[in-house]
Scaffold this motif. Sequence first.
Motif, short mmCIF file in Angstrom:
data_model
loop_
_atom_site.label_atom_id
_atom_site.label_comp_id
_atom_site.label_asym_id
_atom_site.label_seq_id
_atom_site.Cartn_x
_atom_site.Cartn_y
_atom_site.Cartn_z
N VAL A 44 47.83 38.95 45.90
CA VAL A 44 48.33 39.24 44.56
C VAL A 44 47.38 38.56 43.57
O VAL A 44 47.26 37.34 43.55
CB VAL A 44 49.77 38.71 44.37
CG1 VAL A 44 50.25 38.94 42.97
CG2 VAL A 44 50.69 39.34 45.39
N SER A 45 46.70 39.37 42.78
CA SER A 45 45.67 38.83 41.89
C SER A 45 45.82 39.42 40.50
O SER A 45 45.95 40.64 40.35
CB SER A 45 44.29 39.17 42.47
OG SER A 45 43.28 38.70 41.63
N ILE A 46 45.77 38.56 39.50
CA ILE A 46 45.84 38.98 38.10
C ILE A 46 44.54 38.57 37.43
O ILE A 46 44.27 37.38 37.26
CB ILE A 46 47.04 38.32 37.38
CG1 ILE A 46 48.34 38.68 38.09
CG2 ILE A 46 47.09 38.73 35.92
CD1 ILE A 46 49.54 37.88 37.62
N PRO A 47 43.70 39.55 37.06
CA PRO A 47 42.44 39.19 36.40
C PRO A 47 42.71 38.69 34.97
O PRO A 47 43.53 39.25 34.25
CB PRO A 47 41.65 40.50 36.38
CG PRO A 47 42.67 41.56 36.56
CD PRO A 47 43.83 40.97 37.28
N LEU A 48 42.02 37.64 34.61
CA LEU A 48 42.14 37.08 33.27
C LEU A 48 40.90 37.45 32.46
O LEU A 48 39.78 37.33 32.96
CB LEU A 48 42.28 35.56 33.35
CG LEU A 48 43.49 35.05 34.15
CD1 LEU A 48 43.45 33.53 34.26
CD2 LEU A 48 44.78 35.49 33.49
N PRO A 49 41.08 37.92 31.21
CA PRO A 49 39.93 38.40 30.45
C PRO A 49 38.95 37.31 30.00
O PRO A 49 37.79 37.58 29.76
CB PRO A 49 40.57 39.08 29.24
CG PRO A 49 41.91 38.46 29.11
CD PRO A 49 42.34 38.09 30.50
N PHE A 50 39.40 36.07 29.94
CA PHE A 50 38.55 35.01 29.41
C PHE A 50 37.85 34.19 30.49
O PHE A 50 37.13 33.24 30.17
CB PHE A 50 39.37 34.09 28.50
CG PHE A 50 40.61 33.52 29.15
CD1 PHE A 50 40.56 32.36 29.90
CD2 PHE A 50 41.82 34.19 29.03
CE1 PHE A 50 41.69 31.86 30.50
CE2 PHE A 50 42.96 33.68 29.63
CZ PHE A 50 42.90 32.51 30.36
N THR A 51 38.05 34.54 31.77
CA THR A 51 37.41 33.81 32.85
C THR A 51 37.18 34.74 34.04
O THR A 51 37.96 35.67 34.24
CB THR A 51 38.28 32.59 33.28
OG1 THR A 51 37.62 31.90 34.34
CG2 THR A 51 39.65 33.02 33.74
N PRO A 52 36.13 34.50 34.81
CA PRO A 52 35.92 35.35 35.99
C PRO A 52 36.83 34.99 37.17
O PRO A 52 36.88 35.70 38.16
CB PRO A 52 34.46 35.09 36.35
CG PRO A 52 34.17 33.74 35.80
CD PRO A 52 35.00 33.61 34.56
N VAL A 53 37.57 33.90 37.05
CA VAL A 53 38.46 33.45 38.12
C VAL A 53 39.84 34.06 37.90
O VAL A 53 40.48 33.81 36.88
CB VAL A 53 38.54 31.91 38.14
CG1 VAL A 53 39.47 31.45 39.24
CG2 VAL A 53 37.17 31.30 38.29
N PRO A 54 40.33 34.87 38.86
CA PRO A 54 41.65 35.48 38.67
C PRO A 54 42.77 34.50 38.99
O PRO A 54 42.59 33.50 39.69
CB PRO A 54 41.64 36.63 39.67
CG PRO A 54 40.75 36.15 40.75
CD PRO A 54 39.68 35.33 40.08
N LEU A 55 43.93 34.81 38.49
CA LEU A 55 45.14 34.06 38.81
C LEU A 55 45.74 34.71 40.05
O LEU A 55 46.02 35.90 40.06
CB LEU A 55 46.12 34.13 37.63
CG LEU A 55 47.43 33.39 37.75
CD1 LEU A 55 47.16 31.89 37.81
CD2 LEU A 55 48.32 33.73 36.59
N THR A 56 45.90 33.96 41.13
CA THR A 56 46.41 34.52 42.38
C THR A 56 47.74 33.89 42.77
O THR A 56 48.10 32.83 42.28
CB THR A 56 45.41 34.31 43.55
OG1 THR A 56 45.31 32.92 43.81
CG2 THR A 56 44.06 34.89 43.22
#
Length: 98
Positions: A44-56
């Motif tokens: 389960v991954s949510i991409p964040l627009p301000f960082t290349p690291v997604p929220l998982t």
Amino acid sequence: MATSALTKQTTLADTVTLPALSPVALDSIRILAVVLLISASAQVSIPLPFTPVPLTGQTLGVIAGGLLLGAKRGLVATALYLLIGAIGLPVFAGGDSG
């Protein structure tokens, strides 16, 4: 001297018992179930627009594993999860491996 119920720490996983299995086998099944929980929640991954690291959901899976199993068995489950990913199985976020 009577012992208190607070001296033995029980976890949520300890409330589920199967009388046909030995305690070692039951603990192994519990640990493998948490490894599967962490592996599934890492996908389960949510991409964040301000960082290349997604929220998982991986962090939630690790915390839930610790709550379900307790500190020692939760540590074993997390270490097993990392080992499985390090040997090449795609269990990390995005289906990546080590």
